[in-house]
Motif scaffolding. Structure first.
Motif, PDB file in Angstrom:
ATOM      1  N   VAL A  86       0.936  -1.033  -0.194  1.00 23.73           N
ATOM      2  CA  VAL A  86       0.004   0.195  -0.093  1.00 23.73           C
ATOM      3  C   VAL A  86       0.845   1.105  -0.060  1.00 23.73           C
ATOM      4  O   VAL A  86       0.628   2.068  -0.711  1.00 23.73           O
ATOM      5  CB  VAL A  86      -1.068   0.107   1.199  1.00 23.73           C
ATOM      6  N   GLU A 116       3.956   1.339  -1.188  1.00 28.61           N
ATOM      7  CA  GLU A 116       4.461   1.733  -2.395  1.00 28.61           C
ATOM      8  C   GLU A 116       3.499   2.273  -3.504  1.00 28.61           C
ATOM      9  O   GLU A 116       3.975   3.024  -4.149  1.00 28.61           O
ATOM     10  CB  GLU A 116       5.090   0.234  -2.897  1.00 28.61           C
ATOM     11  N   ILE A 117       2.398   1.774  -3.449  1.00 27.95           N
ATOM     12  CA  ILE A 117       1.385   1.919  -4.218  1.00 27.95           C
ATOM     13  C   ILE A 117       1.171   3.734  -4.267  1.00 27.95           C
ATOM     14  O   ILE A 117       0.915   4.420  -5.341  1.00 27.95           O
ATOM     15  CB  ILE A 117       0.052   1.425  -4.291  1.00 27.95           C
ATOM     16  N   CYS A 118       1.021   4.231  -3.132  1.00 24.08           N
ATOM     17  CA  CYS A 118       0.663   5.587  -2.782  1.00 24.08           C
ATOM     18  C   CYS A 118       1.896   6.366  -3.311  1.00 24.08           C
ATOM     19  O   CYS A 118       1.674   7.404  -4.125  1.00 24.08           O
ATOM     20  CB  CYS A 118       0.556   5.827  -1.305  1.00 24.08           C
ATOM     21  N   TRP A 153       3.962   5.425  -5.724  1.00 22.01           N
ATOM     22  CA  TRP A 153       3.939   5.357  -7.280  1.00 22.01           C
ATOM     23  C   TRP A 153       3.114   6.159  -7.800  1.00 22.01           C
ATOM     24  O   TRP A 153       3.291   6.748  -8.829  1.00 22.01           O
ATOM     25  CB  TRP A 153       3.825   3.679  -7.255  1.00 22.01           C
ATOM     26  N   TRP A 154       1.715   6.126  -7.350  1.00 22.86           N
ATOM     27  CA  TRP A 154       0.788   7.153  -7.681  1.00 22.86           C
ATOM     28  C   TRP A 154       1.187   8.559  -7.840  1.00 22.86           C
ATOM     29  O   TRP A 154       1.008   9.368  -8.750  1.00 22.86           O
ATOM     30  CB  TRP A 154      -0.486   6.922  -7.206  1.00 22.86           C
ATOM     31  N   ARG A 155       1.709   8.906  -6.787  1.00 20.65           N
ATOM     32  CA  ARG A 155       2.197  10.189  -6.640  1.00 20.65           C
ATOM     33  C   ARG A 155       3.331  10.475  -7.621  1.00 20.65           C
ATOM     34  O   ARG A 155       3.445  11.599  -8.141  1.00 20.65           O
ATOM     35  CB  ARG A 155       2.608  10.732  -5.022  1.00 20.65           C
ATOM     36  N   PHE A 190       3.783   9.236 -10.356  1.00 17.36           N
ATOM     37  CA  PHE A 190       3.358   9.200 -11.771  1.00 17.36           C
ATOM     38  C   PHE A 190       2.437  10.452 -12.118  1.00 17.36           C
ATOM     39  O   PHE A 190       2.776  10.979 -13.364  1.00 17.36           O
ATOM     40  CB  PHE A 190       2.268   8.003 -11.890  1.00 17.36           C
ATOM     41  N   TYR A 198       5.050  13.100   0.683  1.00 14.08           N
ATOM     42  CA  TYR A 198       3.432  12.391   0.974  1.00 14.08           C
ATOM     43  C   TYR A 198       3.506  12.426   2.545  1.00 14.08           C
ATOM     44  O   TYR A 198       2.535  12.385   3.153  1.00 14.08           O
ATOM     45  CB  TYR A 198       3.827  11.041   0.447  1.00 14.08           C
ATOM     46  N   SER A 201      -6.207  16.080  -3.439  1.00  6.29           N
ATOM     47  CA  SER A 201      -6.582  14.855  -4.375  1.00  6.29           C
ATOM     48  C   SER A 201      -6.466  15.428  -5.807  1.00  6.29           C
ATOM     49  O   SER A 201      -6.343  14.273  -6.846  1.00  6.29           O
ATOM     50  CB  SER A 201      -8.072  14.600  -4.259  1.00  6.29           C
TER      51      SER A 201
END
Lengths: 165, 297
Positions: A31, A33-35, A37-39, A41, A68, A75
């Motif tokens: 989770v 990493e995903i947070c 990764w999206w930021r 991107f 972060y 958002s």
């Protein structure tokens, strides 16, 4: 939960078994990493100059992780991108990073219709630094050294000009 | 542009439209009867104001004679203990004032804690307390908008917190108490099965199918052994097979099967691949197709 995901809180004895077990779970790592990764991107798309420069210094992921952790990241990318550039301006001491982030922020604002003129100081020749970013090649730090002012304004053809001081 | 042919079927097909791409929109029209927009994704921040992207709205208005529009939010955060997002409600107000929606939906999860954005979506603890909180909010939302409201089962990224209900029991109780509808995301079920050994058969046996109005299908990717719900790919055979199995359920009254794609994935896959996928899905699920005249690309 928020602190666990942002890596800003360590569960203690008083916390539930669930939270204590979650802390070391591979799912929580994913989770996090995903947070990030999206930021990354989003920010790489919205702030390509600053992101690419940070990437070339191997600082991008670290900066986004810190941003972060320490910020309530909006958002919407238009807000999150500007907030990231402001975070860089207030947390990174490097003068080149400052100039690039300030320049990129000014360009975004002016393209959005901001009628103010922004003046940004550079310690290196801006075109050399920007070419280095765009072509992913290091610029000549010795020959590019110098004092420059970049003006960014809706009224300037091409939106900016460079003046050697 | 004019629709000149249509073939009949039980269900319909839908896909996502979340970036300004009117050419894509016109290309997918022959295969779909619904188009899904995500208010948060088609919104833009102008200074401190969040508003819908006018170009995207105008391109949707252009195709309104041919498709029904449904809204599928990500930012409501219906399960946040402090409150749900008023910013999302404002966006939905704006969308509903502009475009007639067939229904609107959200995820059964939360994206904010104490006003702080998580920047990801987490599943709710299935407790009695949470059920009460969600039911009260669903009723408020249904009172505000006089169109159906659906909630979707989301991927469980984290292991489940201690619960009073199973997944299906929680959904059954929620729909029974509020009358809201459900979106059954088949790919999410597969992700949960892969990542947490979630018992899909047991879930489907226990679920009340009557409120399920929409099915979501998608293709994602695997990372470090986890199946990720990322909507980046064409649909795998296993997802299609599971969807067909669900559609055969005697109580199933699904109106549309929604092939979800991120706008970035549309760019990577390309219009033709997405259209071919919709064409394939339309054949498999026996959904109506149409031919259009006057579509320019």
């Amino acid at each position: 939960m928020l602190g666990l995901i942002k890596s800003t809180y360590e569960p203690c004895e008083q916390d539930s078994v669930y939270l204590r077990e979650l802390r070391t779970s591979r799912e929580l790592c994913l989770v996090k990493e995903i947070c990030i990764w999206w930021r990354c991107f989003q920010i790489e798309n919205y702030c390509p100059l600053t992101s690419e420069w940070l990437k070339q210094q191997n600082l991008l992921e670290h900066c986004i992780e810190e941003y972060y952790q320490n910020t309530n990241v909006p958002s919407y990318i238009e807000q999150a991108g500007i907030a990231f550039l402001e975070y860089i301006l207030s947390h990174i001491a490097d003068s080149v990073a400052h100039s690039i982030a300030a320049f990129e922020r000014a360009m975004i604002q002016v393209k959005r219709g901001d009628l103010r003129e922004y003046i940004i100081s550079w310690d290196y020749e801006p075109y050399a630094v920007l070419s280095g970013i765009l072509y992913k090649t290091p610029y000549d730090q010795v020959n590019a050294k110098g004092q420059y002012k970049v003006a960014v304004s809706y009224n300037i053809p091409g939106l900016f000009n460079v003046v050697k001081m | 542009m004019q629709a000149i042919q249509q073939s009949g079927s039980t269900h319909t097909l839908c896909t996502t439209y979340d970036a300004y791409d009117p050419i894509f929109l016109k290309k997918v029209l022959p295969y779909i009867q619904y188009i899904e927009v995500t208010p948060d994704t088609i919104a833009r921040a102008l200074d401190d104001r969040i508003t819908l992207n006018e170009s995207i709205i105008n391109s949707l208005l252009d195709v309104l004679p041919f498709v029904k529009v449904i809204a599928h939010g990500v930012g409501l955060s219906i399960g946040s203990y402090d409150d749900y997002s008023k910013a999302y409600i404002n966006l939905l107000d704006e969308l509903i004032e502009t475009i007639p929606l067939a229904w609107h939906s959200e995820h059964l999860g939360y994206v904010r804690i104490n006003g702080q954005n998580l920047n990801t979506m987490l599943a709710l603890p299935r407790t009695k307390e949470m059920l009460d909180l969600i039911c009260a909010r669903v009723c408020l939302i249904q009172d505000r908008y006089k169109i159906p409201f659906l909630l979707e089962n989301i991927v469980h990224l984290l292991p489940d917190a201690p619960a009073d209900f199973s997944d299906a029991q929680f959904l059954n109780e929620l729909t029974k108490r509020t009358g809201c509808g459900l979106i059954l995301d088949v790919y999410n079920l597969e992700c949960d099965s892969h990542n947490h050994r979630f018992d899909i058969s047991g879930f489907l046996d226990e679920l009340n199918f009557s409120p399920v109005k929409e099915i979501h299908i998608a293709g994602g990717t695997e990372y470090k052994g986890f199946k990720l719900d990322i909507h980046s790919n064409i649909v795998s055979d296993s997802t299609i097979d599971l969807t067909l199995q669900i559609l055969k359920h005697p109580a199933c009254q699904v109106e549309t099967i929604n092939y979800e794609l991120l706008p970035e994935a549309v760019n990577v896959l390309g219009h033709d691949v997405v259209c071919e996928e919709l064409k394939k899905l339309s054949k498999i699920f026996n959904t109506p197709t149409r031919e259009f005249t006057g579509i320019s690309s």
